[in-house]
Design an enzyme around this catalytic site. Structure first.
Site, PDB file in Angstrom:
ATOM      1  N   TYR A  98     -21.701 -18.281 -30.732  1.00  0.00           N
ATOM      2  CA  TYR A  98     -22.498 -19.046 -29.769  1.00  0.00           C
ATOM      3  C   TYR A  98     -22.059 -20.503 -29.782  1.00  0.00           C
ATOM      4  O   TYR A  98     -22.209 -21.199 -30.786  1.00  0.00           O
ATOM      5  CB  TYR A  98     -23.970 -18.893 -30.152  1.00  0.00           C
ATOM      6  CG  TYR A  98     -24.984 -19.615 -29.299  1.00  0.00           C
ATOM      7  CD1 TYR A  98     -24.682 -20.116 -28.036  1.00  0.00           C
ATOM      8  CD2 TYR A  98     -26.295 -19.783 -29.762  1.00  0.00           C
ATOM      9  CE1 TYR A  98     -25.634 -20.763 -27.270  1.00  0.00           C
ATOM     10  CE2 TYR A  98     -27.258 -20.418 -29.003  1.00  0.00           C
ATOM     11  CZ  TYR A  98     -26.924 -20.923 -27.765  1.00  0.00           C
ATOM     12  OH  TYR A  98     -27.864 -21.560 -27.008  1.00  0.00           O
ATOM     13  N   LYS A 154     -21.118 -16.385 -26.506  1.00  0.00           N
ATOM     14  CA  LYS A 154     -22.114 -16.977 -25.622  1.00  0.00           C
ATOM     15  C   LYS A 154     -21.702 -18.418 -25.394  1.00  0.00           C
ATOM     16  O   LYS A 154     -21.685 -19.224 -26.325  1.00  0.00           O
ATOM     17  CB  LYS A 154     -23.518 -16.914 -26.235  1.00  0.00           C
ATOM     18  CG  LYS A 154     -24.570 -17.592 -25.352  1.00  0.00           C
ATOM     19  CD  LYS A 154     -25.947 -17.626 -26.000  1.00  0.00           C
ATOM     20  CE  LYS A 154     -26.942 -18.386 -25.122  1.00  0.00           C
ATOM     21  NZ  LYS A 154     -28.286 -18.495 -25.752  1.00  0.00           N
TER      22      LYS A 154
END
Length: 314
Positions: free
Chosen positions: A139, A167
């Site tokens: 992420y 992400k």
């Protein structure tokens, strides 16, 4: 090299953690929200991410939130557990716990506050990935971590056996093309920025880990599905409907606006944990107007107290 057997595509909700006014977790509403998102067509649920206020949640409650989500989902929807930390040993501990709880994958954020080098970021994620056989999505959210992953670091991480995706909350859709040419075909790219998510998917991304989907799960599912099919005209139409809302929900630090919106809809209590505070009065009309523009029904309960979970269709 990662083999993405999960093949998670579409709208993944970065779920809030519902709380009472005193900050205690509202476990009943948490369970209701999971069932609601499944009914509304959400493609996966991300539990205990930054939208879930995990920096203020004790370790045992963090793990229990993941365990309850897996139990309620009963294999009806993939559960992704947020297991990131700025301490590598803590991230490993959380990842072990999430695996034992039965999650389908984990989401691990770039270490925050430490400001590691690119080598430090790589070694952190490598250590977490090697700790147990659990698919991991890394992420990148530099607005929170003050440390952005380079393309080279992402490409290196994509070679690790169980690092299955990214992400990307940078809002930089230009690097989607670059990454698609450099990462394995099995490596998934997910937007973490609602305002640019549709364009991200049209560029070749695979889905959106969404804040907005907390209040419009069905519509966000439809938007992602249309973008995955390349139906540009319909994507533009829905994106225009959501444009003001996507901006308004980040007018103050997430999850302040999204929780205020959910209180305004009458589906959660008014609960946040310090240092987060309630939505500033000068932004109330901004968020409310954006909700109305998006076609969201508002509760008549002006006191903002949850009087029963009322799912709706849009």
């Amino acid at each position: 090299m990662a083999d993405n057997n999960l093949n998670i595509r579409g709208s993944m909700v970065a779920l809030i953690t519902p709380m009472f006014p005193d900050g205690a977790i509202d476990w009943l509403t948490f369970r209701e929200l999971i069932n609601w998102h499944i009914e509304e067509g959400t493609d996966a649920l991300v539990i205990t991410g930054s939208t879930g206020e995990t920096p203020t949640i004790a370790l045992e409650d963090h793990i229990e939130l993941i365990r309850v989500a897996v139990d309620i989902a009963t294999d009806r929807i993939p559960i992704i557990g947020g297991t990131g930390a700025n301490s590598t040993s803590e991230a490993i501990e959380l990842t072990h716990a999430a695996r034992d709880a039965g999650v389908d994958a984990c989401l691990s954020v770039v270490p925050y506050y430490n400001r590691p080098t690119q080598m430090g970021i790589y070694e952190h994620f490598r250590a977490v990935a090697e700790c147990c056989e659990l698919p991991m999505i890394v992420y990148d959210v530099p607005s929170r971590t003050n440390a952005r992953m380079s393309v080279d670091t992402i490409v290196s991480l994509a070679q690790l056996d169980n690092v299955i995706g990214l992400k990307d909350a940078t809002g930089d859709i230009a690097r989607v093309n670059e990454l698609l040419h450099k990462v394995p075909p099995s490596f998934s790219l997910y937007s973490g920025d609602d305002a640019t998510a549709a364009a991200f998917i049209l560029m070749g991304g695979h889905g959106n880990i969404s804040v907005t989907a907390n209040i419009l799960p069905r519509l966000m599912h439809e938007l992602c599905a249309l973008a995955l099919r390349g139906e540009v005209a319909l994507v533009q139409l829905l994106s225009q409907r959501l444009a003001s809302l996507n901006q308004a929900l980040f007018i103050e630090s997430n999850p302040i606006p999204i929780k205020w919106a959910m209180v305004r809809m009458g589906i959660i209590h008014e609960g946040l944990r310090l240092p987060l505070t309630q939505l500033s009065p000068e932004y109330v009309k901004v968020v409310e107007s954006a909700m109305i523009e998006a076609g969201i029904p508002l509760s008549n309960n002006s006191a903002g107290v949850k009087s029963g979970f009322r799912p709706y269709g849009v």
